[in-house]
Motif scaffolding. Structure first.
Motif, PDB file in Angstrom:
ATOM      1  N   THR A 154       0.826  -1.204   0.000  1.00 24.83           N
ATOM      2  CA  THR A 154       0.000   0.000   0.000  1.00 24.83           C
ATOM      3  C   THR A 154       0.862   1.257   0.000  1.00 24.83           C
ATOM      4  OG1 THR A 154      -1.643  -1.274   1.197  1.00 24.83           O
ATOM      5  CG2 THR A 154      -1.938   1.106   1.173  1.00 24.83           C
ATOM      6  N   LEU A 155       2.018   1.193   0.672  1.00 24.55           N
ATOM      7  CA  LEU A 155       2.950   2.326   0.612  1.00 24.55           C
ATOM      8  C   LEU A 155       3.410   2.548  -0.822  1.00 24.55           C
ATOM      9  CD1 LEU A 155       4.643   4.400   2.225  1.00 24.55           C
ATOM     10  CD2 LEU A 155       6.431   2.670   2.345  1.00 24.55           C
ATOM     11  N   GLY A 156       3.714   1.426  -1.513  1.00 30.62           N
ATOM     12  CA  GLY A 156       4.097   1.528  -2.926  1.00 30.62           C
ATOM     13  C   GLY A 156       2.983   2.131  -3.758  1.00 30.62           C
ATOM     14  N   GLU A 157       1.743   1.748  -3.459  1.00 33.16           N
ATOM     15  CA  GLU A 157       0.589   2.307  -4.161  1.00 33.16           C
ATOM     16  C   GLU A 157       0.527   3.821  -3.967  1.00 33.16           C
ATOM     17  OE1 GLU A 157      -3.027   0.631  -2.680  1.00 33.16           O
ATOM     18  OE2 GLU A 157      -4.184   2.370  -3.337  1.00 33.16           O
ATOM     19  N   ALA A 158       0.747   4.253  -2.712  1.00 35.58           N
ATOM     20  CA  ALA A 158       0.742   5.692  -2.442  1.00 35.58           C
ATOM     21  C   ALA A 158       1.850   6.389  -3.224  1.00 35.58           C
ATOM     22  CB  ALA A 158       0.909   5.944  -0.945  1.00 35.58           C
ATOM     23  N   ALA A 159       3.017   5.712  -3.349  1.00 39.81           N
ATOM     24  CA  ALA A 159       4.114   6.288  -4.130  1.00 39.81           C
ATOM     25  C   ALA A 159       3.710   6.423  -5.595  1.00 39.81           C
ATOM     26  CB  ALA A 159       5.369   5.413  -4.001  1.00 39.81           C
ATOM     27  N   VAL A 160       2.960   5.419  -6.109  1.00 39.55           N
ATOM     28  CA  VAL A 160       2.494   5.490  -7.501  1.00 39.55           C
ATOM     29  C   VAL A 160       1.574   6.702  -7.691  1.00 39.55           C
ATOM     30  CG1 VAL A 160       1.033   4.367  -9.223  1.00 39.55           C
ATOM     31  CG2 VAL A 160       2.754   3.046  -8.014  1.00 39.55           C
ATOM     32  N   VAL A 161       0.662   6.907  -6.724  1.00 38.27           N
ATOM     33  CA  VAL A 161      -0.269   8.034  -6.838  1.00 38.27           C
ATOM     34  C   VAL A 161       0.506   9.354  -6.811  1.00 38.27           C
ATOM     35  CG1 VAL A 161      -2.202   9.215  -5.745  1.00 38.27           C
ATOM     36  CG2 VAL A 161      -2.164   6.732  -5.824  1.00 38.27           C
ATOM     37  N   LEU A 162       1.505   9.448  -5.919  1.00 38.47           N
ATOM     38  CA  LEU A 162       2.321  10.664  -5.858  1.00 38.47           C
ATOM     39  C   LEU A 162       3.047  10.891  -7.184  1.00 38.47           C
ATOM     40  CD1 LEU A 162       3.614  12.968  -4.160  1.00 38.47           C
ATOM     41  CD2 LEU A 162       5.453  11.357  -3.653  1.00 38.47           C
ATOM     42  N   ALA A 163       3.665   9.802  -7.701  1.00 42.64           N
ATOM     43  CA  ALA A 163       4.394   9.922  -8.962  1.00 42.64           C
ATOM     44  C   ALA A 163       3.453  10.359 -10.079  1.00 42.64           C
ATOM     45  CB  ALA A 163       5.056   8.587  -9.319  1.00 42.64           C
ATOM     46  N   ALA A 164       2.229   9.794 -10.098  1.00 45.27           N
ATOM     47  CA  ALA A 164       1.268  10.156 -11.141  1.00 45.27           C
ATOM     48  C   ALA A 164       0.884  11.632 -11.027  1.00 45.27           C
ATOM     49  CB  ALA A 164       0.025   9.271 -11.041  1.00 45.27           C
ATOM     50  N   GLY A 165       0.653  12.094  -9.774  1.00 48.92           N
ATOM     51  CA  GLY A 165       0.304  13.500  -9.586  1.00 48.92           C
ATOM     52  C   GLY A 165       1.408  14.418 -10.072  1.00 48.92           C
ATOM     53  N   LEU A 166       2.656  14.092  -9.726  1.00 48.88           N
ATOM     54  CA  LEU A 166       3.793  14.898 -10.181  1.00 48.88           C
ATOM     55  C   LEU A 166       3.904  14.854 -11.701  1.00 48.88           C
ATOM     56  CD1 LEU A 166       6.511  13.973  -7.530  1.00 48.88           C
ATOM     57  CD2 LEU A 166       5.210  16.083  -7.708  1.00 48.88           C
ATOM     58  N   ALA A 167       3.695  13.649 -12.278  1.00 48.87           N
ATOM     59  CA  ALA A 167       3.809  13.512 -13.733  1.00 48.87           C
ATOM     60  C   ALA A 167       2.773  14.384 -14.433  1.00 48.87           C
ATOM     61  CB  ALA A 167       3.639  12.049 -14.143  1.00 48.87           C
ATOM     62  N   VAL A 168       1.534  14.403 -13.897  1.00 45.57           N
ATOM     63  CA  VAL A 168       0.495  15.241 -14.516  1.00 45.57           C
ATOM     64  C   VAL A 168       0.908  16.705 -14.480  1.00 45.57           C
ATOM     65  CG1 VAL A 168      -1.867  16.077 -14.233  1.00 45.57           C
ATOM     66  CG2 VAL A 168      -1.397  13.642 -14.091  1.00 45.57           C
ATOM     67  N   LEU A 169       1.428  17.146 -13.314  1.00 46.13           N
ATOM     68  CA  LEU A 169       1.837  18.552 -13.200  1.00 46.13           C
ATOM     69  C   LEU A 169       2.956  18.875 -14.195  1.00 46.13           C
ATOM     70  CD1 LEU A 169       1.816  19.117  -9.346  1.00 46.13           C
ATOM     71  CD2 LEU A 169       0.213  19.983 -11.027  1.00 46.13           C
ATOM     72  N   VAL A 170       3.927  17.962 -14.321  1.00 45.37           N
ATOM     73  CA  VAL A 170       5.061  18.221 -15.218  1.00 45.37           C
ATOM     74  C   VAL A 170       4.595  18.230 -16.672  1.00 45.37           C
ATOM     75  CG1 VAL A 170       7.234  17.282 -16.059  1.00 45.37           C
ATOM     76  CG2 VAL A 170       6.775  17.343 -13.615  1.00 45.37           C
ATOM     77  N   VAL A 171       3.759  17.229 -17.036  1.00 50.50           N
ATOM     78  CA  VAL A 171       3.303  17.134 -18.420  1.00 50.50           C
ATOM     79  C   VAL A 171       2.490  18.367 -18.799  1.00 50.50           C
ATOM     80  CG1 VAL A 171       1.780  15.868 -19.958  1.00 50.50           C
ATOM     81  CG2 VAL A 171       3.379  14.628 -18.541  1.00 50.50           C
ATOM     82  N   LEU A 172       1.669  18.849 -17.880  1.00 50.37           N
ATOM     83  CA  LEU A 172       0.844  20.029 -18.181  1.00 50.37           C
ATOM     84  C   LEU A 172       1.592  21.329 -17.926  1.00 50.37           C
ATOM     85  CD1 LEU A 172      -2.633  18.884 -16.844  1.00 50.37           C
ATOM     86  CD2 LEU A 172      -1.806  18.926 -19.173  1.00 50.37           C
ATOM     87  N   ARG A 173       2.898  21.246 -17.662  1.00 50.57           N
ATOM     88  CA  ARG A 173       3.754  22.414 -17.436  1.00 50.57           C
ATOM     89  C   ARG A 173       3.227  23.287 -16.307  1.00 50.57           C
ATOM     90  NH1 ARG A 173       5.282  23.963 -23.429  1.00 50.57           N
ATOM     91  NH2 ARG A 173       6.670  22.227 -23.853  1.00 50.57           N
ATOM     92  N   LYS A 174       2.898  22.650 -15.198  1.00 49.57           N
ATOM     93  CA  LYS A 174       2.465  23.403 -14.016  1.00 49.57           C
ATOM     94  C   LYS A 174       3.474  23.173 -12.885  1.00 49.57           C
ATOM     95  CE  LYS A 174      -1.920  24.714 -15.099  1.00 49.57           C
ATOM     96  NZ  LYS A 174      -1.929  24.709 -16.542  1.00 49.57           N
TER      97      LYS A 174
END
Lengths: 178, 119
Positions: A154-174
């Motif tokens: 579940t900790l790994g799952e939380a890391a995936v969600v964090l990584a996804a959130g960061l990836a969305v921000l980076v991809v959308l240039r925010k």
């Protein structure tokens, strides 16, 4: 009675998925997908999986639908008067082939609800059901496994969600928000 | 073949969802719909897993209330994790689609290919 209920729900689910496949307007397809997710959530309740049903209804039907709506607000919906898309025959033949091949394997699976099936009689299932409460004092075995036995998962799952959130921000240039 | 519908109905439904999901991913020209198709395929897999844990007459896996037989909790846990990971995947995919739209002005696969050739 149970079988009839499954029949109605699964027919609804499959037809909602077909509606998603052939509706031309993206907004209609997204709404059909939300209905599809709710149908699947009710099937999970029939399968005695209330935790999965709640998650599917909240995350599958709720959050995913909102994400799709946010995406089409920032893009474009295809124009035109046609309600349905034309059938793409090549992919349709490949998909039908996949369904045909997989259907031949269904007969070798244990029947639904069979108490002697490998999953139901497995050592792991028995261990969790017998020891979850004495060891963790959590009555809901699903919660006990999720948060205690498989806590690192579940900790790994939380890391995936964090990584996804960061990836969305980076991809959308925010990146300014990072 | 018909008897499968009375004994393996959920497995048949999840296989149909695999087929529909694959068709949408391959056949739909619209990128957002391809991602919806990917989600349909995922739900097919979730349905398959949760069905394997079901036991006739079993109670939801909440112990200590007098029930004797329970459905297997392990598939439920795996699918809970998978649903959340699936949403993360969808979010990143949609962000990429929005950037593709900013760059090409279209979500149609064929139009994007034409623009790429023209460049």
């Amino acid at each position: 009675m149970q079988l009839l209920l499954y029949g109605v729900l699964l027919t609804f689910v499959v037809f909602a998925a077909l509606a998603v496949a052939f509706l031309r307007d993206i907004l209609s397809a997204i709404i059909a997908f939300a209905g599809f997710s709710f149908g699947v959530a009710i099937v999970y309740i029939l399968l005695r999986a209330p935790d999965v049903a709640l998650t599917e209804a909240a995350v599958g039907a709720g959050v995913t639908t909102v994400l799709f709506l946010l995406a089409i607000v920032r893009t474009v919906r295809p124009g035109g008067d046609r309600l349905f898309e034309r059938v793409a025959w090549g992919p349709a033949i490949i998909a039908t082939g996949l369904v045909g091949v997989l259907l031949t394997t269904v007969r070798s699976l244990p029947t639904i609800g069979d108490p002697t099936s490998p999953v139901a009689t497995s050592e792991i299932t028995r261990y969790y059901l017998e020891n979850a409460y004495p060891q963790t004092e959590v009555e809901n075995v699903v919660t006990a496994i999720l948060a205690a036995y498989r806590g690192f998962d579940t900790l790994g799952e939380a890391a995936v969600v964090l990584a996804a959130g960061l990836a969305v921000l980076v991809v959308l240039r925010k990146e300014v928000y990072v | 073949m018909i008897d499968l519908l009375t004994t393996h109905y959920n497995y048949v439904a999840s296989i149909l969802l695999f087929g529909i999901g694959l068709y949408v991913v391959m056949g739909s020209p619209n990128l957002v719909k391809k991602i919806i198709g990917m989600n349909i395929f995922q739900v097919g897999i979730f349905l398959f897993f949760v069905t394997t844990g079901y036991v006739d007459g079993g109670a939801p896996p909440v112990v200590g209330h007098g029930e004797e037989t329970f459905v297997s909790p392990l598939p439920h846990v795996l699918i809970l994790t998978a649903i959340v990971v699936g949403v993360s995947l969808t979010a990143v995919a949609l962000a990429l689609v929005i950037r593709i739209y900013d760059g090409y002005g279209s979500l149609d696969e064929d139009v994007i290919k034409e623009v790429q050739v023209d460049d």
